[in-house]
Design a protein around this motif. Structure first.
Motif, PDB file in Angstrom:
ATOM      1  N   ALA A 199     -21.193   2.382 -21.503  1.00 30.41           N
ATOM      2  CA  ALA A 199     -21.445   0.949 -21.308  1.00 30.41           C
ATOM      3  C   ALA A 199     -22.898   0.725 -20.906  1.00 30.41           C
ATOM      4  O   ALA A 199     -23.581   1.625 -20.425  1.00 30.41           O
ATOM      5  CB  ALA A 199     -20.510   0.390 -20.244  1.00 30.41           C
ATOM      6  N   LEU A 200     -23.362  -0.505 -21.116  1.00 29.59           N
ATOM      7  CA  LEU A 200     -24.727  -0.888 -20.767  1.00 29.59           C
ATOM      8  C   LEU A 200     -24.716  -2.123 -19.874  1.00 29.59           C
ATOM      9  O   LEU A 200     -23.948  -3.068 -20.120  1.00 29.59           O
ATOM     10  CB  LEU A 200     -25.550  -1.225 -22.009  1.00 29.59           C
ATOM     11  N   ILE A 201     -25.542  -2.108 -18.849  1.00 30.00           N
ATOM     12  CA  ILE A 201     -25.858  -3.312 -18.081  1.00 30.00           C
ATOM     13  C   ILE A 201     -27.330  -3.589 -18.336  1.00 30.00           C
ATOM     14  O   ILE A 201     -28.198  -2.829 -17.891  1.00 30.00           O
ATOM     15  CB  ILE A 201     -25.587  -3.135 -16.581  1.00 30.00           C
ATOM     16  N   THR A 202     -27.608  -4.632 -19.093  1.00 23.82           N
ATOM     17  CA  THR A 202     -28.984  -4.911 -19.519  1.00 23.82           C
ATOM     18  C   THR A 202     -29.642  -5.931 -18.609  1.00 23.82           C
ATOM     19  O   THR A 202     -28.980  -6.635 -17.840  1.00 23.82           O
ATOM     20  CB  THR A 202     -29.007  -5.448 -20.960  1.00 23.82           C
ATOM     21  N   GLY A 203     -30.958  -6.033 -18.730  1.00 25.77           N
ATOM     22  CA  GLY A 203     -31.679  -7.089 -18.044  1.00 25.77           C
ATOM     23  C   GLY A 203     -31.569  -8.390 -18.807  1.00 25.77           C
ATOM     24  O   GLY A 203     -30.981  -8.439 -19.901  1.00 25.77           O
ATOM     25  N   ILE A 260     -22.403   4.753 -17.590  1.00 31.50           N
ATOM     26  CA  ILE A 260     -23.059   3.446 -17.633  1.00 31.50           C
ATOM     27  C   ILE A 260     -24.570   3.655 -17.563  1.00 31.50           C
ATOM     28  O   ILE A 260     -25.080   4.382 -16.701  1.00 31.50           O
ATOM     29  CB  ILE A 260     -22.626   2.544 -16.463  1.00 31.50           C
ATOM     30  N   PHE A 261     -25.281   3.012 -18.486  1.00 28.32           N
ATOM     31  CA  PHE A 261     -26.743   2.967 -18.460  1.00 28.32           C
ATOM     32  C   PHE A 261     -27.164   1.578 -18.002  1.00 28.32           C
ATOM     33  O   PHE A 261     -26.704   0.573 -18.551  1.00 28.32           O
ATOM     34  CB  PHE A 261     -27.318   3.255 -19.845  1.00 28.32           C
ATOM     35  N   THR A 262     -28.003   1.521 -16.998  1.00 26.63           N
ATOM     36  CA  THR A 262     -28.445   0.220 -16.473  1.00 26.63           C
ATOM     37  C   THR A 262     -29.925   0.026 -16.754  1.00 26.63           C
ATOM     38  O   THR A 262     -30.711   0.989 -16.778  1.00 26.63           O
ATOM     39  CB  THR A 262     -28.206   0.114 -14.959  1.00 26.63           C
ATOM     40  N   GLY A 263     -30.320  -1.238 -16.925  1.00 23.74           N
ATOM     41  CA  GLY A 263     -31.701  -1.567 -17.273  1.00 23.74           C
ATOM     42  C   GLY A 263     -32.711  -1.343 -16.177  1.00 23.74           C
ATOM     43  O   GLY A 263     -33.908  -1.323 -16.442  1.00 23.74           O
ATOM     44  N   ASP A 265     -33.063   0.411 -11.733  1.00 23.99           N
ATOM     45  CA  ASP A 265     -32.400   1.136 -10.649  1.00 23.99           C
ATOM     46  C   ASP A 265     -31.661   0.207  -9.693  1.00 23.99           C
ATOM     47  O   ASP A 265     -30.666   0.603  -9.079  1.00 23.99           O
ATOM     48  CB  ASP A 265     -33.431   1.959  -9.859  1.00 23.99           C
ATOM     49  N   GLU A 266     -32.155  -1.018  -9.537  1.00 29.07           N
ATOM     50  CA  GLU A 266     -31.470  -1.971  -8.658  1.00 29.07           C
ATOM     51  C   GLU A 266     -30.048  -2.216  -9.145  1.00 29.07           C
ATOM     52  O   GLU A 266     -29.100  -2.243  -8.352  1.00 29.07           O
ATOM     53  CB  GLU A 266     -32.250  -3.296  -8.611  1.00 29.07           C
ATOM     54  N   MET A 267     -29.885  -2.416 -10.439  1.00 33.18           N
ATOM     55  CA  MET A 267     -28.546  -2.655 -10.981  1.00 33.18           C
ATOM     56  C   MET A 267     -27.704  -1.380 -10.925  1.00 33.18           C
ATOM     57  O   MET A 267     -26.481  -1.453 -10.736  1.00 33.18           O
ATOM     58  CB  MET A 267     -28.650  -3.192 -12.411  1.00 33.18           C
ATOM     59  N   ALA A 268     -28.333  -0.218 -11.056  1.00 30.05           N
ATOM     60  CA  ALA A 268     -27.591   1.032 -10.902  1.00 30.05           C
ATOM     61  C   ALA A 268     -27.018   1.153  -9.494  1.00 30.05           C
ATOM     62  O   ALA A 268     -25.883   1.615  -9.300  1.00 30.05           O
ATOM     63  CB  ALA A 268     -28.496   2.224 -11.206  1.00 30.05           C
ATOM     64  N   ALA A 269     -27.794   0.705  -8.491  1.00 32.23           N
ATOM     65  CA  ALA A 269     -27.286   0.716  -7.116  1.00 32.23           C
ATOM     66  C   ALA A 269     -26.071  -0.193  -6.982  1.00 32.23           C
ATOM     67  O   ALA A 269     -25.130   0.115  -6.228  1.00 32.23           O
ATOM     68  CB  ALA A 269     -28.384   0.284  -6.153  1.00 32.23           C
ATOM     69  N   GLY A 270     -26.052  -1.293  -7.728  1.00 39.90           N
ATOM     70  CA  GLY A 270     -24.876  -2.165  -7.737  1.00 39.90           C
ATOM     71  C   GLY A 270     -23.662  -1.465  -8.303  1.00 39.90           C
ATOM     72  O   GLY A 270     -22.531  -1.635  -7.815  1.00 39.90           O
ATOM     73  N   GLN A 285     -16.228  11.181 -12.028  1.00 37.04           N
ATOM     74  CA  GLN A 285     -15.456  10.244 -12.844  1.00 37.04           C
ATOM     75  C   GLN A 285     -16.320   9.221 -13.583  1.00 37.04           C
ATOM     76  O   GLN A 285     -15.833   8.536 -14.482  1.00 37.04           O
ATOM     77  CB  GLN A 285     -14.460   9.502 -11.948  1.00 37.04           C
ATOM     78  N   LEU A 286     -17.577   9.119 -13.194  1.00 33.62           N
ATOM     79  CA  LEU A 286     -18.469   8.138 -13.827  1.00 33.62           C
ATOM     80  C   LEU A 286     -19.909   8.639 -13.730  1.00 33.62           C
ATOM     81  O   LEU A 286     -20.381   8.953 -12.634  1.00 33.62           O
ATOM     82  CB  LEU A 286     -18.359   6.774 -13.136  1.00 33.62           C
ATOM     83  N   SER A 287     -20.580   8.734 -14.867  1.00 29.31           N
ATOM     84  CA  SER A 287     -22.002   9.077 -14.880  1.00 29.31           C
ATOM     85  C   SER A 287     -22.829   7.794 -14.936  1.00 29.31           C
ATOM     86  O   SER A 287     -22.444   6.829 -15.620  1.00 29.31           O
ATOM     87  CB  SER A 287     -22.334   9.960 -16.084  1.00 29.31           C
ATOM     88  N   VAL A 288     -23.944   7.775 -14.221  1.00 32.12           N
ATOM     89  CA  VAL A 288     -24.797   6.583 -14.151  1.00 32.12           C
ATOM     90  C   VAL A 288     -26.252   6.983 -14.381  1.00 32.12           C
ATOM     91  O   VAL A 288     -26.737   7.961 -13.811  1.00 32.12           O
ATOM     92  CB  VAL A 288     -24.670   5.879 -12.783  1.00 32.12           C
ATOM     93  N   VAL A 289     -26.929   6.210 -15.231  1.00 36.27           N
ATOM     94  CA  VAL A 289     -28.364   6.406 -15.484  1.00 36.27           C
ATOM     95  C   VAL A 289     -29.075   5.081 -15.256  1.00 36.27           C
ATOM     96  O   VAL A 289     -28.612   4.028 -15.727  1.00 36.27           O
ATOM     97  CB  VAL A 289     -28.632   6.899 -16.922  1.00 36.27           C
ATOM     98  N   GLY A 290     -30.193   5.125 -14.541  1.00 40.49           N
ATOM     99  CA  GLY A 290     -30.989   3.924 -14.296  1.00 40.49           C
ATOM    100  C   GLY A 290     -32.269   3.920 -15.101  1.00 40.49           C
ATOM    101  O   GLY A 290     -32.458   4.690 -16.043  1.00 40.49           O
TER     102      GLY A 290
END
Length: 350
Positions: A199-203, A260-263, A265-270, A285-290
């Motif tokens: 999944a992606l969380i974009t700016g 999840i890839f986030t746009g 680091d602030e959103m990755a912290a969320g 259980q979940l990989s995260v990249v900022g």
């Protein structure tokens, strides 16, 4: 025996004629603009040129008129920084970089935060530039992406450097950050770990960086035959709170992505906050990249894998470009290349 008459200096002026700035320029072989800079103690003149011209002025007896000097000197030793960005740490790092770039130059940095949503914000920047008599302006995303603002600065004769993920102007006025390439590297890393449900969380799309990062990430996955459903892509606002809201949608229920890839680091912290509340362990259980590699990335637990965008170096290079003589500007071509910093927030999917 009569006294020998002293030979006239080859630089002597006609009897009774006071030396002018034009005489100084002609006799020294530099432009009138360079002489004016030397008179006004501008740091933009090479030391050997300054010494040579000052020696000439002493020899021919040139004395600048204080009143004329004040009228001729239209620029202060101030570099402006104009920004409208929701990420405080990014702005702080950019300011530190700009200060690095002008250190020991005689210039100082002045900042102008603004709201680019406001209808009259360009008028506000115009007043800032003209009242402060700025030597030049450093434009930070998102305002760097506004062509009307760049046109206004050209109109008032103020130099500027734009920081943006792609070239949007003459390269002598750009620092290009190539966000798309950094996002593509993040996608390739997650794919190599075995993740396919990503999944992606974009700016916000009004920032050029958001579609560049999204396009780079999706394009890299597409080359491997991985398609990301629209339901797995959520537009947020580059803030911690918007990251929380987006993660709540993506992690609700059992049908959740493995990465999840986030746009930024602030959103990755969320995402970290929502995962912790839901009892979802990172990275088991979940990989995260900022994206950004702000100081926050290494302070999270586990430490965040993220795309390093050297913000401080970007600010330093942009400010340094403004200090170069304009005749050298055409030779400038500055790019910043992001790259992935692997830490502890990712592993192969369970």
């Amino acid at each position: 025996m009569p006294a020998r008459k002293k030979a006239a200096s080859p630089l002597a002026l006609p009897s009774g004629k006071a030396a002018t700035i034009n005489d100084v320029a002609r006799l020294s072989g530099v432009s009138k603009k360079t002489v004016s800079r030397i008179i006004n103690q501008s740091p933009l003149v090479k030391p050997d040129t300054r010494e040579r011209v000052e020696a000439l002025m002493r020899e021919i007896g040139y004395r600048p008129d204080p009143m004329a000097r004040g009228l001729a000197f239209r620029r202060s030793f101030l570099i402006g920084m104009v920004y409208d960005n929701p990420t405080a740490q990014y702005i702080v790092n950019m300011q530190y970089g700009a200060l690095d770039g002008i250190r020991d130059s005689g210039f100082e940095l002045v900042v102008h935060p603004c709201d680019s949503h406001a209808a009259n914000y360009i008028d506000g920047v115009r007043r800032f530039v003209t009242q402060q008599k700025l030597h030049g302006v450093l434009l930070v995303p998102r305002v760097s992406e506004d062509q009307d603002l760049a046109d206004m600065l050209s109109e008032v004769g103020c130099r500027y450097v734009r920081i943006a993920p792609v070239a949007m102007d003459q390269m002598s006025r750009m620092v290009v950050t190539h966000d798309r390439d950094g996002a593509a590297e993040a996608a390739e890393y997650l794919y190599a770990l075995g993740h396919r449900d990503i999944a992606l969380i974009t700016g916000p799309n009004r920032y050029r960086s958001a579609p560049e990062r999204t396009g780079g990430f999706l394009g890299a996955l597409d080359r491997y035959g991985v398609k990301v459903p629209r339901s797995r892509i959520i537009e947020a606002a580059y803030t911690f709170e918007s990251g929380v809201a987006a993660a709540e949608k993506l992690l609700a229920g059992k049908d959740r992505p493995s990465a999840i890839f986030t746009g930024n680091d602030e959103m990755a912290a969320g995402v970290y906050k929502v995962a912790m509340r839901a009892g979802i362990s990172i990275p088991q259980q979940l990989s995260v990249v900022g994206f950004d590699d702000s100081p926050l990335a290494s302070r999270l637990w586990p430490a965040l894998t993220t795309v390093r965008r050297p913000t401080r170096d970007t600010g330093r290079l942009a400010a340094s470009m403004l200090l170069q003589p304009e005749e050298n500007a055409a030779l400038t071509n500055v790019s910043i290349r992001p790259h992935l910093i692997v830490r502890d927030s990712c592993q192969p999917p369970a």
